[in-house]
Design a protein around this motif. Sequence first.
Motif, short mmCIF file in Angstrom:
data_model
loop_
_atom_site.label_atom_id
_atom_site.label_comp_id
_atom_site.label_asym_id
_atom_site.label_seq_id
_atom_site.Cartn_x
_atom_site.Cartn_y
_atom_site.Cartn_z
N ASP A 139 -39.41 -23.78 -33.60
CA ASP A 139 -39.29 -22.33 -33.80
C ASP A 139 -38.86 -21.62 -32.52
O ASP A 139 -39.61 -21.56 -31.54
CB ASP A 139 -40.64 -21.78 -34.28
CG ASP A 139 -40.57 -20.34 -34.76
OD1 ASP A 139 -39.67 -19.60 -34.31
OD2 ASP A 139 -41.45 -19.94 -35.56
N ASN A 184 -38.56 -18.49 -31.97
CA ASN A 184 -39.42 -17.34 -31.68
C ASN A 184 -40.69 -17.77 -30.95
O ASN A 184 -41.19 -17.05 -30.08
CB ASN A 184 -39.79 -16.61 -32.98
CG ASN A 184 -38.61 -15.88 -33.59
OD1 ASN A 184 -37.73 -15.40 -32.87
ND2 ASN A 184 -38.56 -15.80 -34.91
N LYS A 185 -41.21 -18.94 -31.31
CA LYS A 185 -42.40 -19.46 -30.63
C LYS A 185 -42.06 -19.82 -29.18
O LYS A 185 -42.87 -19.62 -28.27
CB LYS A 185 -42.95 -20.69 -31.36
CG LYS A 185 -43.49 -20.40 -32.75
CD LYS A 185 -44.75 -19.54 -32.70
CE LYS A 185 -45.35 -19.37 -34.08
NZ LYS A 185 -46.57 -18.52 -34.07
N ARG A 186 -40.86 -20.36 -28.97
CA ARG A 186 -40.45 -20.69 -27.60
C ARG A 186 -40.27 -19.43 -26.77
O ARG A 186 -40.63 -19.38 -25.59
CB ARG A 186 -39.16 -21.52 -27.61
CG ARG A 186 -39.34 -22.92 -28.20
CD ARG A 186 -38.16 -23.81 -27.89
NE ARG A 186 -36.92 -23.37 -28.53
CZ ARG A 186 -36.57 -23.70 -29.75
NH1 ARG A 186 -37.38 -24.43 -30.51
NH2 ARG A 186 -35.42 -23.29 -30.26
N GLN A 187 -39.70 -18.39 -27.40
CA GLN A 187 -39.56 -17.12 -26.70
C GLN A 187 -40.92 -16.57 -26.30
O GLN A 187 -41.12 -16.11 -25.17
CB GLN A 187 -38.84 -16.10 -27.59
CG GLN A 187 -38.64 -14.73 -26.94
CD GLN A 187 -38.09 -13.70 -27.91
OE1 GLN A 187 -38.48 -13.67 -29.09
NE2 GLN A 187 -37.18 -12.87 -27.44
N ARG A 188 -41.88 -16.67 -27.21
CA ARG A 188 -43.24 -16.21 -26.94
C ARG A 188 -43.86 -17.01 -25.80
O ARG A 188 -44.48 -16.46 -24.88
CB ARG A 188 -44.10 -16.34 -28.20
CG ARG A 188 -45.57 -15.98 -28.03
CD ARG A 188 -46.32 -16.19 -29.35
NE ARG A 188 -47.74 -15.84 -29.23
CZ ARG A 188 -48.68 -16.67 -28.80
NH1 ARG A 188 -48.36 -17.92 -28.47
NH2 ARG A 188 -49.95 -16.28 -28.72
N ASP A 214 -46.30 -7.94 -28.36
CA ASP A 214 -45.12 -8.40 -29.09
C ASP A 214 -43.87 -7.65 -28.64
O ASP A 214 -42.76 -8.21 -28.64
CB ASP A 214 -45.32 -8.22 -30.60
CG ASP A 214 -46.37 -9.17 -31.16
OD1 ASP A 214 -46.67 -10.18 -30.50
OD2 ASP A 214 -46.89 -8.88 -32.26
N SER A 244 -40.55 -9.65 -27.31
CA SER A 244 -39.28 -9.55 -28.03
C SER A 244 -38.09 -9.26 -27.11
O SER A 244 -36.94 -9.48 -27.49
CB SER A 244 -39.37 -8.46 -29.10
OG SER A 244 -39.50 -7.18 -28.50
N LYS A 295 -35.59 -13.11 -22.61
CA LYS A 295 -34.60 -14.15 -22.85
C LYS A 295 -35.18 -15.46 -22.33
O LYS A 295 -35.47 -15.60 -21.15
CB LYS A 295 -33.30 -13.83 -22.12
CG LYS A 295 -32.19 -14.85 -22.35
CD LYS A 295 -30.91 -14.45 -21.63
CE LYS A 295 -29.82 -15.50 -21.86
NZ LYS A 295 -28.57 -15.15 -21.14
#
Length: 275
Positions: free
Chosen positions: A54, A56-60, A165, A169, A172
């Motif tokens: 995922d 998005n999980k890596r971004q988090r 969040d 978001s 990068k």
Amino acid sequence: MHAAELAEILSSQRNVWVITGAGISAASGIPTYRDHGGQWKSATPIQHQEFVADANKRQRYWARSAVGWPTIADAEPNTSHQILAQMEKHNLIHYLVTQNVDGLHQKAGHQQVVDLHGRLDQAFCLNCGKYETRQSIQERLIAENPFLPEVNQQPAPDGDAHLSDEIISQVKAPLCTACGGILKPDVVFFGGTVPKPIVEDASSSLASASLMLVVGSSLTVYSGFRFCKIAEKLEIPIVAINQGATRADDLLSHKFSCDSGLLLQETYQLLNLNS
């Protein structure tokens, strides 16, 4: 009283096998996942499969890591790390396994350290395998997300930090500089597997030990607890220094529910290894 008892136990040993956990690094300012009762202090950390699958999980992960990494990078070994390193120097400890990923045992001068769950100070590409230092990644993260140094948030275990969040978001995430692939810290995430050769080597070394010493670990995670089961099978006594319950409490020959730094320091003085 505790130091005298532990010194008596260790005085007849010259082949001690040690495993350490998050409790040993708490005094260095690194938060722990669990309280003294073994309960989670907050939400469970990222899982291996969700990081891989995922974006998005890596971004988090990388957003929080960018803010939390300095807690690890700037941490210094405390008394527990230093005394264990001295015990190794005087041939009392012959093997040390740590479940931590902070590198503080090595920073304290300990030579024979097995990083059971890897090291946070490096990462590698899941595509091409290229390694990169965590500090280099940090510099790229800040360059590409210049607002991050201004974010002041509460640190969390293993170089993590609590972020909103909204901030996450905007971040990068870094990619491999060689192929653009996924960068993963060189650690075993929850749900991941410790490499078999590491487990086999640690188990083989434990088989020749006269005593197993647990320092600052609840042993809740099986990757560490398994060695207690091996020691039990081999009839090797297990001694624990931990503030709170451990998964191996019913297997222990002795347990010291106190601060490991103070106990180890007083015990080391009583052992008089420098003489």
